[in-house]
Write an enzyme that holds these catalytic residues in place. Structure first.
Site, PDB file in Angstrom:
ATOM      1  N   GLU A   1      22.220  24.268  28.151  1.00 54.81           N
ATOM      2  CA  GLU A   1      23.453  24.881  27.641  1.00 54.81           C
ATOM      3  C   GLU A   1      23.204  26.286  27.094  1.00 54.81           C
ATOM      4  O   GLU A   1      22.289  26.506  26.306  1.00 54.81           O
ATOM      5  CB  GLU A   1      24.043  24.013  26.534  1.00 54.81           C
ATOM      6  CG  GLU A   1      25.304  24.604  25.905  1.00 54.81           C
ATOM      7  CD  GLU A   1      25.636  24.003  24.546  1.00 54.81           C
ATOM      8  OE1 GLU A   1      26.245  24.704  23.730  1.00 54.81           O
ATOM      9  OE2 GLU A   1      25.257  22.843  24.296  1.00 54.81           O
TER      10      GLU A   1
ATOM     11  N   SER B   1      29.506  27.543  25.214  1.00 56.38           N
ATOM     12  CA  SER B   1      30.434  26.438  25.009  1.00 56.38           C
ATOM     13  C   SER B   1      31.773  27.035  24.624  1.00 56.38           C
ATOM     14  O   SER B   1      31.831  27.964  23.806  1.00 56.38           O
ATOM     15  CB  SER B   1      29.915  25.527  23.891  1.00 56.38           C
ATOM     16  OG  SER B   1      30.778  24.436  23.698  1.00 56.38           O
TER      17      SER B   1
ATOM     18  N   ARG C   1      19.679  32.492  22.745  1.00 55.71           N
ATOM     19  CA  ARG C   1      19.172  31.510  23.711  1.00 55.71           C
ATOM     20  C   ARG C   1      19.203  32.034  25.145  1.00 55.71           C
ATOM     21  O   ARG C   1      18.435  31.581  25.989  1.00 55.71           O
ATOM     22  CB  ARG C   1      19.983  30.228  23.587  1.00 55.71           C
ATOM     23  CG  ARG C   1      19.509  29.117  24.495  1.00 55.71           C
ATOM     24  CD  ARG C   1      20.341  27.862  24.363  1.00 55.71           C
ATOM     25  NE  ARG C   1      20.035  27.127  23.142  1.00 55.71           N
ATOM     26  CZ  ARG C   1      20.413  25.869  22.922  1.00 55.71           C
ATOM     27  NH1 ARG C   1      21.115  25.226  23.839  1.00 55.71           N
ATOM     28  NH2 ARG C   1      20.105  25.260  21.798  1.00 55.71           N
TER      29      ARG C   1
END
Length: 420
Positions: free
Chosen positions: A344, A347, A384
């Protein structure tokens, strides 16, 4: 919070949502009872208070025995009013606690089940064929871009330094995200990293996620895990103008998460850390616009992923993995070669009126009547992302190709070379 009128009209709808989430319907039944008890307590309080006011007017006109009887009853009523008011206030508190405990209603079409029951909507881009791929930490250390050893020395596990091209890559990526957001009409914002309890509670993060949050007890403030919290509370207790369409923000902030319960999970590198930076999109809109706005935020995320040239997939998150505020959530997961799997990186959630009802954020409808707004959020870029950027663009000699959109932020460099 869910709409209490909807609860009264169709409690089975709320129960069905709980079942799809894999949760008990007991919270719905508790909320129904609390609502009924609050209304009864409020009615009782208003009744005795009305009688008290009526007697007060009669006393001024009465005399003799009538006046004495009225005064005696007035004295009795004073105690009854006080007790009824206390009962009404207690019922209000019980109702609020029960109301806060019920998650948002799951949107039709959301996959049932838990974390592993998502539905893949699409895969975009070809995964690179890399023989014996290095992971992002090995690449980052060779570039002198990531230093987790000194991060741990200074701050403890799950902290790190981004240095040299690592810092430039992150700053460039976040600036690229802000530039894209501005191009699409979002208001760029640098938000507070510390918020009051009512902001954290209003966005739904003091429930199941409370253990993830850093709290400064001496000041009764919380460190945000996302600028969503500050942006949602920006219009708390306000009536905003949405007649011209949704109001959209792009918030840049440092974010902090305790990662409670993740001991031993993703400890290598910068995948799961206590501090990171992020650009978060946040929209206020009319409820009927929320589904279309949700797809817009998802399209914004995909546009950014295309710019950094990493393969990814879009998933429709299952009901049991939504979180309390979301009615639907889409994740984008980027390909990570060293793990041969998608992870992921973004989101986006549609929270409908759930957060706005908690934070008292309203707009005026065509008749000028105040109505509860809808809110949505979505990741546009975060620390990330460095993981798939470094890993997907690695080359056999240890260098890393810089995506074209990021080259201006690294002095025009097309390739990052290991530091010998």
């Amino acid at each position: 919070m869910i709409d209490l009128r909807l609860l009264r009209e169709d409690p089975e709808l709320i129960r069905a949502s709980q079942r799809v989430r894999g949760e008990s319907t007991d919270k719905v039944d508790a909320l129904l009872r609390a609502d009924e008890e609050r209304r009864a307590a409020t009615q009782r309080f208003e009744s005795v208070r009305a009688e008290q006011k009526s007697l007060g007017k009669q006393v001024s006109k009465a005399s003799g025995d009538d006046r004495a009887a009225l005064l005696a009853r007035t004295k009795e009523l004073a105690g009854e009013v006080k007790a009824a008011e206390a009962a009404a206030n207690a019922a209000d508190e019980t109702l609020r606690a029960a109301h806060l405990a019920v998650p948002n209603i799951v949107q039709d079409g959301v996959p049932p089940g838990g974390e592993d029951d998502f539905v893949v909507l699409r895969e975009v881009g070809e995964t690179p064929k890399i023989e014996n791929p290095k992971d992002h930490l090995e690449i980052g250390e060779a570039l002198r871009a990531i230093d987790t050893e000194r991060g741990a020395k200074v701050s403890g596990s799950r902290f790190y330094f981004l240095t040299g091209v690592g810092a430039l890559l992150q700053l460039g990526m976040l600036q690229l995200a802000i530039a894209q957001a501005v191009e699409h009409g979002f208001i760029p914002s640098i938000t507070p990293a510390l918020v009051r309890p009512e902001a954290m509670e209003g966005t739904g993060y003091l429930g199941a996620h409370a253990s993830e949050i850093y709290r400064l007890e001496a000041d009764d403030l919380y460190l945000v895990g996302t600028s969503e919290v500050a942006l949602a509370a920006y219009h708390s207790n306000e009536i905003i103008d949405l007649n011209g369409g949704p109001e959209r923000f792009a918030g840049w902030s440092s974010c902090f998460r305790r990662e409670a319960g993740s001991h031993g999970k993703d400890v290598r590198g910068i995948l799961r850390v206590h501090q990171f930076d992020k650009v978060e999109m946040f929209s206020f809109c009319k409820p009927e616009e929320a589904e279309a706005e949700h797809l817009k935020l998802l399209a914004m995320e995909e546009e950014m992923l295309a710019k950094v040239e990493v393969p990814y997939r879009v998933i429709d998150v299952a009901a049991g993995d939504l979180g309390s505020s979301a009615t639907r959530k889409f994740d984008c997961e980027a390909w990570v070669p060293s793990q041969s799997r998608y992870r992921e990186v973004t989101s986006t959630s549609n929270t409908t009126t759930y957060q706005a009802r908690r934070l008292n954020i309203r707009y005026r409808d065509e008749d000028g009547k105040p109505q509860t707004a809808a809110t949505l959020n979505g990741t546009l870029a975060t620390t990330r992302w460095l993981i798939p950027i470094l890993e997907n663009h690695q080359q056999p000699d240890g260098s890393v190709r810089v995506p074209k959109a990021l080259q201006p932020y690294l002095g025009g460099r097309e390739v990052l070379e290991p530091v010998r």
